[in-house]
Motif scaffolding. Structure first.
Motif, PDB file in Angstrom:
ATOM      1  N   HIS A   1     -23.269  -8.390  63.947  1.00 40.21           N
ATOM      2  CA  HIS A   1     -22.660  -7.075  63.740  1.00 40.21           C
ATOM      3  C   HIS A   1     -23.639  -6.104  63.089  1.00 40.21           C
ATOM      4  N   TRP A   2     -24.699  -6.627  62.463  1.00 39.56           N
ATOM      5  CA  TRP A   2     -25.698  -5.727  61.871  1.00 39.56           C
ATOM      6  C   TRP A   2     -26.326  -4.846  62.936  1.00 39.56           C
TER       7      TRP A   2
ATOM      8  N   TYR B   1     -24.217  -1.898  63.791  1.00 42.45           N
ATOM      9  CA  TYR B   1     -24.308  -0.822  62.797  1.00 42.45           C
ATOM     10  C   TYR B   1     -25.641  -0.098  62.902  1.00 42.45           C
ATOM     11  N   LEU B   2     -26.697  -0.885  63.129  1.00 43.06           N
ATOM     12  CA  LEU B   2     -28.038  -0.319  63.219  1.00 43.06           C
ATOM     13  C   LEU B   2     -28.123   0.682  64.365  1.00 43.06           C
TER      14      LEU B   2
ATOM     15  N   LEU C   1     -25.620   2.240  65.739  1.00 44.14           N
ATOM     16  CA  LEU C   1     -24.713   3.365  65.527  1.00 44.14           C
ATOM     17  C   LEU C   1     -25.287   4.380  64.537  1.00 44.14           C
ATOM     18  N   ALA C   2     -26.137   3.907  63.643  1.00 42.56           N
ATOM     19  CA  ALA C   2     -26.561   4.713  62.509  1.00 42.56           C
ATOM     20  C   ALA C   2     -27.076   6.108  62.873  1.00 42.56           C
ATOM     21  N   PRO C   3     -27.994   6.253  63.842  1.00 35.49           N
ATOM     22  CA  PRO C   3     -28.509   7.588  64.133  1.00 35.49           C
ATOM     23  C   PRO C   3     -27.412   8.570  64.515  1.00 35.49           C
TER      24      PRO C   3
ATOM     25  N   VAL D   1     -24.209   8.387  63.822  1.00 35.71           N
ATOM     26  CA  VAL D   1     -23.332   8.647  62.678  1.00 35.71           C
ATOM     27  C   VAL D   1     -23.988   9.643  61.728  1.00 35.71           C
ATOM     28  N   LEU D   2     -25.281   9.462  61.480  1.00 39.20           N
ATOM     29  CA  LEU D   2     -25.998  10.369  60.593  1.00 39.20           C
ATOM     30  C   LEU D   2     -25.978  11.793  61.136  1.00 39.20           C
TER      31      LEU D   2
END
Lengths: 301, 373
Positions: A16-17, A20-21, A23-25, A27-28
């Motif tokens: 799941h990391w 998230y990794l 998705l991060a850009p 989301v930011l």
């Protein structure tokens, strides 16, 4: 080669990391350009601010913007205009969209071309489309006046952009023309996911074409219809360029929707606190309306 | 209820003919199974019968009424689809009542008939559920129920069991047979599974490439197949075929099989002498141990199912048919299967004596594939 247990993202416990990794850009980015301004705007709406600057000291908390807003005739007019626009445009977009989708879902010669033509308005940039329509509806040398007179609907030219009703009708027309291809494409996708055997079974059961539309097609499309209507509704709510380029909100505020009013207050009169309050109200209305519509769509597939 | 008369129906798509002069008379209350490999035209025929596709030529009558150009809803038939085609947005009860509602039957009557059908099928407790909340077997029953409530002239079933698991399929097969015995509605059932055809049908219509190969009851179909295709299709495992040459001996005909001159069970002997023939022998007609015609083999493979054994033997080169004849796979062409009932356990490598009764042999013309009797 043994990999470090910490960095090995392929391990089930770490999988799941990676999500998230990745998705991060996004989301930011969303946080930066949507969520942050949203909070700033909510904050501004409770302050008496004219031109907002981030280096300014905070003004004292006040609900004056909202008090003024609810007392303002312009605001209620904009609400009424927006409501009329949303209802009329959504309805006709849906009607035209479903109609064209049903048409081009049939097998016939030139089907690919027909699908392209149906989707074409969607591909034309909004401002360009609006400029073209502005020419079509021009009161002196517009095609529409010529056509209406030739057909015999009117006996003298209509001044499309100075009569409130006519201007509103033109705005609706352009919005429907610009918006129905999206509905059509969504409906077409929905139609193609309906198994052929549903129709065969209904035919054997003796259902006529109309009954098949009412009892098979529409219910099977319900989830798509719900989502599409919400998206169309939100599009009409927030659309700015069509009205702004076509009428600028006039005449006599007949086409001043909430988004036009927000813009006018913020960048015309530089009352950014007041404009933020309109924006916040629009947001709340949109959230409630879309929640209601999504919840109403039966979850049957 | 009514009989159905199909008269030289054909179907072609452009230059491609998928159905050639299909004629069939179905008696009132009969259970007819159309069977054949995929692409043989059986489903097309059913769709034409239902009115979902147009026949290129020919006529169809249900009862005494010509329905060739009637809409599906006006033919008074009900159809069960392979994937059941239950409407997902309607409850079971409303799915079953849909056809009646479309015909304007009043609500009380629909209720009564739906409940009655639900009782027959044992799905009364499911009536208020949506199809997606049902298991495969339950959906299948609802699909049957939807056909029953209409009380039509005929049921058309398009591979209704193919989405069920093996055990449920056997169970439902028996149920459909029982249902047919109870309701006595003319039924046309399409399947590619010869077991379904054999177990359920009053009459089987076996098809290949759009042409009817044989129309007969299951027993006749098994005992007297009309040609090589039917012989190979019906029965499991399929019939063994051995290529050989007929020789006239005295009043009869013999053929060399496994080194023996075997007398063939044929009435019209004279015309056959010297011709290439294919001899058919069902796997279950081969027995272990010595018999009327015995031969010794080394099995290539023995499959044991407990109650029976399938013994795979390489066919001698001279008995192998030419590649591509008959259209079945390579392993069937080069091997012989013996089905031994209640066998003794035996080591796979040991030689084995097998035998058969020459009266059980089937004889086919090698060129045309037609049966010779």
């Amino acid at each position: 080669m043994p990999r470090s247990a910490f960095l090995d993202l392929a391990r089930p416990s770490r999988r799941h990391w990676l999500g998230y990794l990745l998705l991060a850009p996004a989301v930011l980015l969303i946080a930066l350009i949507i969520v942050y301004p949203l909070f700033v705007s909510v904050d501004l709406s409770f302050q008496n601010v004219n031109i907002a600057r981030l280096d300014q000291p905070r003004r004292p908390f006040t609900t004056a913007n909202y008090e003024r807003l609810f007392a303002s005739e312009d605001f209620w007019n904009a609400c009424w205009v927006t409501f009329k626009l949303v209802t009329i445009v959504s309805f006709f977009c849906f009607l035209l969209g479903l109609g064209t989708a049903l048409l081009v879902n049939n097998r016939f010669k030139g089907q690919a071309l027909a699908r392209l033509l149906v989707a074409l308005p969607w591909a034309i940039p909004e401002v360009i489309a609006v400029v073209i329509f502005a020419w079509l509806f021009d009161s002196s040398f517009g095609l529409m006046n010529w056509l209406f007179i030739k057909v015999g609907l009117v006996d003298q030219t209509i001044n499309w952009f100075s009569s409130p009703d006519a201007a509103f009708a033109v705005v609706c027309t352009v919005m429907v023309w610009k918006g129905y291809p999206f509905v059509s494409i969504m409906m077409l996708a929905g139609l193609q996911s309906i198994p052929e055997d549903f129709y065969n079974a209904a035919k054997v059961d003796g259902a006529r074409a109309w009954q098949r539309l009412i009892h098979i097609t529409i219910p099977s499309l319900m989830p798509v219809i719900g989502v599409t209507l919400v998206l169309v509704m939100l599009w009409v709510f927030r659309d700015f360029s069509i009205i702004y380029v076509l009428t600028g909100g006039g005449p006599l505020k007949a086409t001043q929707s909430l988004s036009i009013m927000t813009y006018e207050q913020a960048f015309g009169f530089f009352k950014m606190g007041y404009a933020s309050a309109i924006g916040v109200i629009t947001l709340i209305v949109c959230v409630i309306a879309s929640r209601l519509m999504i919840a109403r769509a039966p979850d049957n597939i | 209820m009514a009989g159905i008369r199909i008269d030289s129906v054909t179907k072609s798509y452009g230059g491609l003919t998928v159905l050639k002069a299909f004629s069939l008379d179905i008696a009132d209350g009969e259970f007819v199974v159309l069977v054949g490999p995929s692409g043989c035209g059986k489903s097309t025929m059913l769709k034409i019968l239902a009115g979902l596709e147009e026949a290129s030529s020919g006529t169809i009558a249900i009862g005494e009424r010509d329905v060739t150009d009637l809409a599906p809803g006006d033919r008074d038939i009900a159809m069960v689809f392979q994937n059941y085609a239950l409407y997902p947005h309607l409850t079971v009860a409303r799915n079953m009542g849909f056809g009646l509602k479309m015909r304007g039957t009043d609500a009380a009557e629909i209720d009564r008939r739906v409940n009655e059908a639900a009782k027959i099928l044992g799905i009364g407790h499911l009536l208020e559920r949506r199809p997606r909340a049902l298991s495969g077997g339950q959906r299948q029953r609802v699909a049957l129920g939807r056909a029953i409530v209409r009380e039509p002239q005929a049921f058309l079933m398009d591979e209704p069991l193919s989405n069920l698991d093996a055990k449920l399929r056997v169970h439902t097969r028996a149920e459909i047979s029982a249902l047919h015995k109870r309701l006595r509605v003319t039924t046309i059932y399409v399947t590619h599974d010869q077991t379904e055809a054999m177990t359920m049908a009053d009459r089987i219509v076996i098809m290949k490439d759009g042409v009817i190969q044989q129309i007969a009851s299951p027993d006749v179909m098994f005992r007297e197949p009309a040609n090589l295709f039917v012989a190979g299709f019906i029965g499991s495992p399929g019939m063994n075929f051995l290529k050989t040459k007929a020789q006239a001996v005295g009043g009869g005909v013999t053929a060399k099989l496994f080194g023996h001159d075997v007398k063939l069970p044929i009435a019209n002997a004279a015309a056959l002498a010297g011709r290439e023939i294919v001899v058919g022998l069902r796997p279950e007609h081969i027995a272990a141990g010595a018999g009327q015609v015995s031969f010794t083999v080394t099995p290539r493979l023995i499959e044991s199912l407990g109650s029976e054994q399938y013994v795979y033997v390489d066919l001698p080169e001279e008995h192998r048919r030419d590649a591509g004849s008959g259209g079945e796979d390579e392993s069937r062409r080069t091997s012989l299967i013996a089905r031994l009932i209640n066998p003794e356990p035996r080591p796979p490598e040991a030689t084995l004596t097998l035998s058969f009764d020459p009266a059980r042999l089937h004889v086919f013309d090698a060129a045309s594939g037609e049966a010779i009797r």
